[in-house]
Design a protein around this motif. Structure first.
Motif, PDB file in Angstrom:
ATOM      1  N   UNK A  63     -14.511  11.489  -2.358  1.00 46.78           N
ATOM      2  CA  UNK A  63     -13.148  10.702  -2.278  1.00 46.78           C
ATOM      3  C   UNK A  63     -12.304  11.920  -1.724  1.00 46.78           C
ATOM      4  N   UNK A  64     -11.833  11.605  -0.688  1.00 50.64           N
ATOM      5  CA  UNK A  64     -11.072  12.709   0.043  1.00 50.64           C
ATOM      6  C   UNK A  64     -10.069  12.303   1.105  1.00 50.64           C
ATOM      7  N   UNK A  65      -9.094  12.624   1.431  1.00 54.33           N
ATOM      8  CA  UNK A  65      -8.226  12.040   2.388  1.00 54.33           C
ATOM      9  C   UNK A  65      -8.281  12.988   3.724  1.00 54.33           C
ATOM     10  N   UNK A  66      -8.086  12.298   4.677  1.00 51.68           N
ATOM     11  CA  UNK A  66      -7.975  13.124   5.958  1.00 51.68           C
ATOM     12  C   UNK A  66      -6.756  13.808   5.928  1.00 51.68           C
ATOM     13  N   UNK A  67      -7.015  15.057   6.598  1.00 52.88           N
ATOM     14  CA  UNK A  67      -5.796  15.922   6.272  1.00 52.88           C
ATOM     15  C   UNK A  67      -4.421  15.954   7.341  1.00 52.88           C
ATOM     16  N   UNK A  68      -3.799  17.156   7.627  1.00 50.26           N
ATOM     17  CA  UNK A  68      -2.778  16.936   8.500  1.00 50.26           C
ATOM     18  C   UNK A  68      -3.278  17.346   9.863  1.00 50.26           C
ATOM     19  N   UNK A 115      -0.968  11.491   1.862  1.00 49.41           N
ATOM     20  CA  UNK A 115      -0.594  11.990   3.155  1.00 49.41           C
ATOM     21  C   UNK A 115       0.247  10.788   3.725  1.00 49.41           C
ATOM     22  N   UNK A 116       1.363  11.094   4.059  1.00 45.43           N
ATOM     23  CA  UNK A 116       2.267  10.078   4.916  1.00 45.43           C
ATOM     24  C   UNK A 116       2.301  10.383   6.241  1.00 45.43           C
ATOM     25  N   UNK A 117       1.975   9.155   7.132  1.00 47.15           N
ATOM     26  CA  UNK A 117       2.151   9.650   8.631  1.00 47.15           C
ATOM     27  C   UNK A 117       3.059   8.485   8.888  1.00 47.15           C
ATOM     28  N   UNK A 118       4.123   8.938   9.946  1.00 46.85           N
ATOM     29  CA  UNK A 118       4.977   7.599  10.462  1.00 46.85           C
ATOM     30  C   UNK A 118       4.596   7.597  12.203  1.00 46.85           C
ATOM     31  N   UNK A 123     -11.460   3.807  -4.528  1.00 45.83           N
ATOM     32  CA  UNK A 123     -11.289   5.337  -4.420  1.00 45.83           C
ATOM     33  C   UNK A 123      -9.952   5.765  -3.877  1.00 45.83           C
ATOM     34  N   UNK A 124     -10.007   6.178  -2.555  1.00 48.00           N
ATOM     35  CA  UNK A 124      -8.853   6.210  -1.682  1.00 48.00           C
ATOM     36  C   UNK A 124      -7.966   4.895  -1.700  1.00 48.00           C
ATOM     37  N   UNK A 125      -6.740   5.048  -1.613  1.00 43.72           N
ATOM     38  CA  UNK A 125      -5.895   4.063  -1.579  1.00 43.72           C
ATOM     39  C   UNK A 125      -5.174   4.128  -0.026  1.00 43.72           C
ATOM     40  N   UNK A 163       4.002   2.829   8.788  1.00 46.46           N
ATOM     41  CA  UNK A 163       4.062   3.996   7.944  1.00 46.46           C
ATOM     42  C   UNK A 163       2.711   3.991   7.061  1.00 46.46           C
ATOM     43  N   UNK A 164       1.826   5.047   7.390  1.00 43.21           N
ATOM     44  CA  UNK A 164       0.511   4.942   7.103  1.00 43.21           C
ATOM     45  C   UNK A 164       0.465   5.880   5.740  1.00 43.21           C
ATOM     46  N   UNK A 165       0.282   5.253   4.531  1.00 44.45           N
ATOM     47  CA  UNK A 165       0.437   6.307   3.296  1.00 44.45           C
ATOM     48  C   UNK A 165      -0.875   5.941   2.599  1.00 44.45           C
ATOM     49  N   UNK A 166      -1.712   7.394   2.727  1.00 42.33           N
ATOM     50  CA  UNK A 166      -3.096   7.420   2.199  1.00 42.33           C
ATOM     51  C   UNK A 166      -2.940   8.384   1.007  1.00 42.33           C
ATOM     52  N   UNK A 167      -3.663   7.992  -0.085  1.00 44.93           N
ATOM     53  CA  UNK A 167      -3.321   8.542  -1.480  1.00 44.93           C
ATOM     54  C   UNK A 167      -4.540   8.511  -2.197  1.00 44.93           C
TER      55      UNK A 167
END
Lengths: 108, 108
Positions: free
Chosen positions: B1-6, A92-95, A53-55, A14-18
């Motif tokens: 600071x930005x997350x990769x999208x969907x 964004x959560x990716x499974x 910055x990003x987690x 489970x990839x949780x980017x935040x």
């Protein structure tokens, strides 16, 4: 400082980017509680986490059913709701199903 | 600071968790070069990266063939060899197929 090990695919990540909101607002205590509680769940394999910055937090699970069961744990649902409403500006959560893995040092 | 999208599954995630050795030894310049070169490859979708003690870089690719092609690019092979021999104390690479994803804010 330690990396999660090798878990022998197939298993799930489970990839949780935040991106966090400003201020703590109870976040640090809940994060610690969830890391402990999560690690006690059936099928939990390990976790890697970093923030600059990003987690990014990646947790590893034996099966899809195991990670779904963790998502449904009552206290975790409270944390997820507060995460969405208070602690995270965006996430964004990716499974994903891990198909292969390799490492240095090479696993014996 | 930005997350990769969907990116609309199925697609692939390469989860690279690592611990650096001490000192730069050319690492920062190569990391920047690889981020630029990688982002120009066919099938590259996006990237999330963070470091706080442990480093985690997750890159997203349309297909397994796309990420294998990137792994085989000559300049990237130089970087991989130096990473193994010089820059990383330890690392784990996992290749995983993203099955589903969700986000805040909710994608339109």
């Amino acid at each position: 400082m330690e990396l999660a090990g090798l878990f022998y695919p197939p298993y799930y990540a489970v990839i949780f980017s935040n991106i966090r909101t400003e201020g703590d607002a109870g976040y640090a205590a809940m994060a610690e509680e969830m890391e402990k509680l999560g690690s006690e769940q059936p099928g939990f394999l390990g976790l890697d986490s970093a923030r600059s910055g990003v987690g990014i937090t990646v947790s590893y699970w034996r099966t899809l059913e195991d990670l779904h069961a963790w998502k449904a744990v009552a206290r975790h649902q409270v944390a997820q709701r507060l995460g969405k409403e208070v602690w995270y500006e965006s996430y964004v959560t990716r499974v994903a199903k891990v198909e292969y893995e390799y490492a240095k040092p090479t696993a014996s």
